[in-house]
Motif scaffolding. Structure first.
Motif, PDB file in Angstrom:
ATOM      1  N   LEU A 199     -97.100 -80.113 108.354  1.00  0.00           N
ATOM      2  CA  LEU A 199     -98.271 -80.918 107.897  1.00  0.00           C
ATOM      3  C   LEU A 199     -98.434 -82.123 108.668  1.00  0.00           C
ATOM      4  O   LEU A 199     -99.557 -82.669 109.017  1.00  0.00           O
ATOM      5  N   TYR A 200     -97.349 -82.948 109.030  1.00  0.00           N
ATOM      6  CA  TYR A 200     -97.400 -84.134 109.983  1.00  0.00           C
ATOM      7  C   TYR A 200     -96.161 -83.895 111.024  1.00  0.00           C
ATOM      8  O   TYR A 200     -95.231 -84.378 110.871  1.00  0.00           O
ATOM      9  N   PRO A 201     -96.444 -83.358 112.203  1.00  0.00           N
ATOM     10  CA  PRO A 201     -95.448 -83.047 113.099  1.00  0.00           C
ATOM     11  C   PRO A 201     -94.650 -84.066 113.621  1.00  0.00           C
ATOM     12  O   PRO A 201     -93.334 -84.069 113.900  1.00  0.00           O
ATOM     13  N   ASP A 202     -95.270 -85.239 114.012  1.00  0.00           N
ATOM     14  CA  ASP A 202     -94.341 -86.507 114.414  1.00  0.00           C
ATOM     15  C   ASP A 202     -94.231 -87.196 113.190  1.00  0.00           C
ATOM     16  O   ASP A 202     -94.386 -88.462 113.181  1.00  0.00           O
ATOM     17  N   TYR A 203     -93.142 -86.766 112.242  1.00  0.00           N
ATOM     18  CA  TYR A 203     -92.985 -87.713 111.137  1.00  0.00           C
ATOM     19  C   TYR A 203     -91.874 -88.689 111.332  1.00  0.00           C
ATOM     20  O   TYR A 203     -91.677 -89.687 110.434  1.00  0.00           O
TER      21      TYR A 203
END
Length: 234
Positions: free
Chosen positions: A209-213
């Motif tokens: 959902l948010y690759p660069d978390y």
């Protein structure tokens, strides 16, 4: 000695601290809260008030340095600034009855300025709900899952949570953070709809959902105290 007792150390400036006993503590320990600057001195069993104050006096300069690094609480009023979606915007008194976002400033009613903090809190909660509902729906749709009720609270210990029933809770102060940070927290909580844990499988869902978390997680660790420094209630 009353545990939880507030004491004042003399000096420049004086230091307010709270004495707290702990049956598990083996030594004196000091903590300066990054959220509100509160100084707590934990005492081991059998320690006296005199010993505790002597220890605090020895550490007085260390305490003052840490307090100085804390931004301190701020009651947002006209003439000051407040963070909104990651930008520091001036608070400007203006005609009208509602708080409004106008260009690069936040206008508040000039009448009854003492009500400004409460008005700003309502404004922030309104926009936080809009952004968090949109982000939650978008992330849930990507997983092909449905979330439950969304509630907003002013929590200090966590930015969000997901119940076993799929209900989501968020801190409305996230609206003061950059949009990517709010979006990450929504992705994190929605990912719990698929994995109700923090296992490797859960983080796979977060990355989906948010690759660069990692970046927003670091931002929250570094800036949490700045979001909590604003005081909206008396």
């Amino acid at each position: 000695m009353n545990m939880g007792e507030q004491v004042l150390l003399s000096g420049d400036p004086p230091i307010e601290l709270v004495l707290k006993a702990s049956a598990r503590a083996r030594r004196f320990s000091l903590r300066v809260s990054r959220l509100d600057g509160r100084v707590t001195l934990t005492l081991p069993r059998g320690a006296s008030r005199r010993q505790a104050l002597a220890f605090a006096e020895e550490k007085a300069e260390w305490i003052r340095r840490h307090i100085a690094e804390h931004p301190g609480e701020m009651r947002p009023l006209p003439g000051q600034a407040i963070s909104f979606r990651g930008a520091s915007l001036p608070i400007v008194a203006a005609p009208g009855r509602a708080v409004r976002l106008v260009d690069d400033r936040i206008e508040v009613p000039a009448r009854d300025p003492e009500r400004t903090p409460a008005r700003l809190a309502a404004f922030l909660k309104h926009h936080a709900r809009l952004d968090l509902v949109e982000a939650s729906r978008r992330h849930a749709a990507r997983l092909g899952l449905a979330h439950g009720r969304i509630t907003l609270r002013d929590t200090r210990s966590r930015w969000g949570s997901c119940s076993a029933q799929g209900d989501l809770m968020y801190s409305w102060r996230l609206i003061m953070a950059p949009p990517g940070v709010l979006d990450y927290v929504a992705a994190h909580e929605v990912a719990h709809l698929a994995e109700m844990n923090h296992s490797p499988a859960f983080w796979v869902q977060v990355a989906r959902l948010y690759p660069d978390y990692d970046a927003p997680r670091r931002w929250l660790r570094t800036n949490a105290q700045n979001l909590h420094r604003y005081r909206f209630k008396d």
